[in-house]
Design a protein around this motif. Structure first.
Motif, PDB file in Angstrom:
ATOM      1  N   ALA A   1      26.566 -18.084   8.540  1.00  0.00           N
ATOM      2  CA  ALA A   1      25.229 -18.565   8.916  1.00  0.00           C
ATOM      3  C   ALA A   1      24.496 -17.524   9.750  1.00  0.00           C
ATOM      4  N   ILE A   2      25.214 -16.849  10.629  1.00  0.00           N
ATOM      5  CA  ILE A   2      24.610 -15.806  11.462  1.00  0.00           C
ATOM      6  C   ILE A   2      24.143 -14.644  10.588  1.00  0.00           C
ATOM      7  N   ALA A   3      24.962 -14.267   9.619  1.00  0.00           N
ATOM      8  CA  ALA A   3      24.597 -13.167   8.726  1.00  0.00           C
ATOM      9  C   ALA A   3      23.376 -13.529   7.882  1.00  0.00           C
ATOM     10  N   LEU A   4      23.275 -14.776   7.502  1.00  0.00           N
ATOM     11  CA  LEU A   4      22.190 -15.224   6.644  1.00  0.00           C
ATOM     12  C   LEU A   4      20.860 -15.364   7.381  1.00  0.00           C
ATOM     13  N   VAL A   5      20.900 -15.697   8.665  1.00  0.00           N
ATOM     14  CA  VAL A   5      19.683 -16.035   9.401  1.00  0.00           C
ATOM     15  C   VAL A   5      18.694 -14.866   9.473  1.00  0.00           C
ATOM     16  N   ASN A   6      19.173 -13.654   9.681  1.00  0.00           N
ATOM     17  CA  ASN A   6      18.270 -12.503   9.769  1.00  0.00           C
ATOM     18  C   ASN A   6      17.634 -12.227   8.410  1.00  0.00           C
ATOM     19  N   ASP A   7      18.406 -12.341   7.343  1.00  0.00           N
ATOM     20  CA  ASP A   7      17.856 -12.143   5.994  1.00  0.00           C
ATOM     21  C   ASP A   7      16.794 -13.188   5.670  1.00  0.00           C
ATOM     22  N   GLN A   8      17.044 -14.431   6.081  1.00  0.00           N
ATOM     23  CA  GLN A   8      16.061 -15.485   5.844  1.00  0.00           C
ATOM     24  C   GLN A   8      14.778 -15.213   6.638  1.00  0.00           C
ATOM     25  N   ALA A   9      14.918 -14.714   7.853  1.00  0.00           N
ATOM     26  CA  ALA A   9      13.744 -14.387   8.666  1.00  0.00           C
ATOM     27  C   ALA A   9      12.918 -13.293   7.981  1.00  0.00           C
ATOM     28  N   LYS A  10      13.594 -12.288   7.448  1.00  0.00           N
ATOM     29  CA  LYS A  10      12.885 -11.216   6.727  1.00  0.00           C
ATOM     30  C   LYS A  10      12.180 -11.764   5.491  1.00  0.00           C
ATOM     31  N   GLN A  11      12.840 -12.683   4.778  1.00  0.00           N
ATOM     32  CA  GLN A  11      12.230 -13.295   3.595  1.00  0.00           C
ATOM     33  C   GLN A  11      10.967 -14.062   3.975  1.00  0.00           C
ATOM     34  N   ILE A  12      11.022 -14.785   5.080  1.00  0.00           N
ATOM     35  CA  ILE A  12       9.847 -15.526   5.543  1.00  0.00           C
ATOM     36  C   ILE A  12       8.702 -14.564   5.832  1.00  0.00           C
ATOM     37  N   VAL A  13       8.998 -13.467   6.511  1.00  0.00           N
ATOM     38  CA  VAL A  13       7.961 -12.477   6.827  1.00  0.00           C
ATOM     39  C   VAL A  13       7.349 -11.930   5.542  1.00  0.00           C
ATOM     40  N   LEU A  14       8.185 -11.574   4.582  1.00  0.00           N
ATOM     41  CA  LEU A  14       7.668 -11.031   3.319  1.00  0.00           C
ATOM     42  C   LEU A  14       6.853 -12.064   2.542  1.00  0.00           C
ATOM     43  N   GLN A  15       7.309 -13.313   2.536  1.00  0.00           N
ATOM     44  CA  GLN A  15       6.565 -14.361   1.843  1.00  0.00           C
ATOM     45  C   GLN A  15       5.213 -14.607   2.523  1.00  0.00           C
ATOM     46  N   LEU A  16       5.212 -14.619   3.844  1.00  0.00           N
ATOM     47  CA  LEU A  16       3.949 -14.806   4.563  1.00  0.00           C
ATOM     48  C   LEU A  16       3.020 -13.611   4.340  1.00  0.00           C
ATOM     49  N   TYR A  17       3.599 -12.424   4.292  1.00  0.00           N
ATOM     50  CA  TYR A  17       2.790 -11.229   4.018  1.00  0.00           C
ATOM     51  C   TYR A  17       2.128 -11.359   2.647  1.00  0.00           C
ATOM     52  N   ASP A  18       2.927 -11.688   1.643  1.00  0.00           N
ATOM     53  CA  ASP A  18       2.392 -11.828   0.287  1.00  0.00           C
ATOM     54  C   ASP A  18       1.283 -12.878   0.234  1.00  0.00           C
ATOM     55  N   ARG A  19       1.471 -13.945   0.973  1.00  0.00           N
ATOM     56  CA  ARG A  19       0.526 -15.068   0.906  1.00  0.00           C
ATOM     57  C   ARG A  19      -0.743 -14.826   1.734  1.00  0.00           C
ATOM     58  N   TYR A  20      -0.610 -14.185   2.904  1.00  0.00           N
ATOM     59  CA  TYR A  20      -1.735 -14.095   3.825  1.00  0.00           C
ATOM     60  C   TYR A  20      -2.231 -12.671   4.063  1.00  0.00           C
ATOM     61  N   GLU A  21      -1.332 -11.791   4.488  1.00  0.00           N
ATOM     62  CA  GLU A  21      -1.753 -10.424   4.831  1.00  0.00           C
ATOM     63  C   GLU A  21      -2.209  -9.637   3.604  1.00  0.00           C
ATOM     64  N   ALA A  22      -1.423  -9.648   2.554  1.00  0.00           N
ATOM     65  CA  ALA A  22      -1.747  -8.851   1.361  1.00  0.00           C
ATOM     66  C   ALA A  22      -3.091  -9.292   0.782  1.00  0.00           C
ATOM     67  N   ASN A  23      -3.342 -10.589   0.768  1.00  0.00           N
ATOM     68  CA  ASN A  23      -4.610 -11.095   0.252  1.00  0.00           C
ATOM     69  C   ASN A  23      -5.778 -10.655   1.116  1.00  0.00           C
ATOM     70  N   SER A  24      -5.607 -10.695   2.451  1.00  0.00           N
ATOM     71  CA  SER A  24      -6.720 -10.313   3.324  1.00  0.00           C
ATOM     72  C   SER A  24      -6.935  -8.791   3.289  1.00  0.00           C
ATOM     73  N   ASN A  25      -5.867  -8.027   3.083  1.00  0.00           N
ATOM     74  CA  ASN A  25      -6.002  -6.557   2.984  1.00  0.00           C
ATOM     75  C   ASN A  25      -6.690  -6.141   1.695  1.00  0.00           C
ATOM     76  N   SER A  26      -6.406  -6.855   0.600  1.00  0.00           N
ATOM     77  CA  SER A  26      -7.013  -6.465  -0.675  1.00  0.00           C
ATOM     78  C   SER A  26      -8.466  -6.912  -0.782  1.00  0.00           C
ATOM     79  N   SER A  27      -8.839  -7.948  -0.027  1.00  0.00           N
ATOM     80  CA  SER A  27     -10.223  -8.417  -0.079  1.00  0.00           C
ATOM     81  C   SER A  27     -11.106  -7.691   0.910  1.00  0.00           C
TER      82      SER A  27
END
Length: 160
Positions: free
Chosen positions: A133-159
């Motif tokens: 669970a400890i090993a997985l938690v950091n990877d999940q945090a990175k996935q959340i950051v990337l998903q949020l980037y794709d959803r919010y940051e990338a869209n605002s940067n391209s517009s």
């Protein structure tokens, strides 16, 4: 010894105790240093770098509570900056309600809530998650950051 002498001794002991408590508080507060940001990187890459540094420090082996505290703060700061709302000092429940109200991507919210709740359990309830669970938690945090980037940051940067 007269009664006034006792008062001085008692006052002296109380002053030493107060000084000791202040020193203890200062050292404990100073111990919690946040991982520095590289201002040249975009926000999501800064956050990923912080998560990787946290993982490579091996902090989870030395101080599990501090590891989960730092992980939680990194995620909270990223989401706060992304949504331009101060969420760092809010409880996990308050953050969940805020994110639901502001329609954070539904596929991200359960994982984020799970991570923040697990972090709270380690920090406050002294839960000991498994090594997997400890090993997985950091990877999940990175996935959340990337998903949020794709959803919010990338869209605002391209517009822009």
């Amino acid at each position: 010894m007269d009664q006034n002498t006792y008062h001085y001794w008692i006052a002296g002991v109380l002053m030493l105790l107060l000084l000791g408590l202040l020193i203890f508080w200062f050292i404990k507060k100073r111990k919690r240093k946040s991982i520095p940001l590289d201002e040249a990187l975009p926000l999501h890459l800064q956050t990923i770098a912080q998560l990787e540094a946290l993982d490579h420090d091996g902090l989870f082996e030395k101080d599990l509570k501090e590891y989960y505290y730092q992980l939680s703060i990194i995620l909270r700061r990223y989401i706060s900056a992304l949504l331009q709302e101060s969420l760092v000092e809010k409880t996990t429940t308050e953050i969940g309600l805020y994110l639901k109200k502001h329609r954070l991507a539904k596929e991200i919210l359960p994982t984020l809530n799970m991570l923040l709740n697990q972090s709270d359990m380690v920090k406050f309830a002294k839960e000991q998650p498994s090594k997997a669970a400890i090993a997985l938690v950091n990877d999940q945090a990175k996935q959340i950051v990337l998903q949020l980037y794709d959803r919010y940051e990338a869209n605002s940067n391209s517009s822009s």
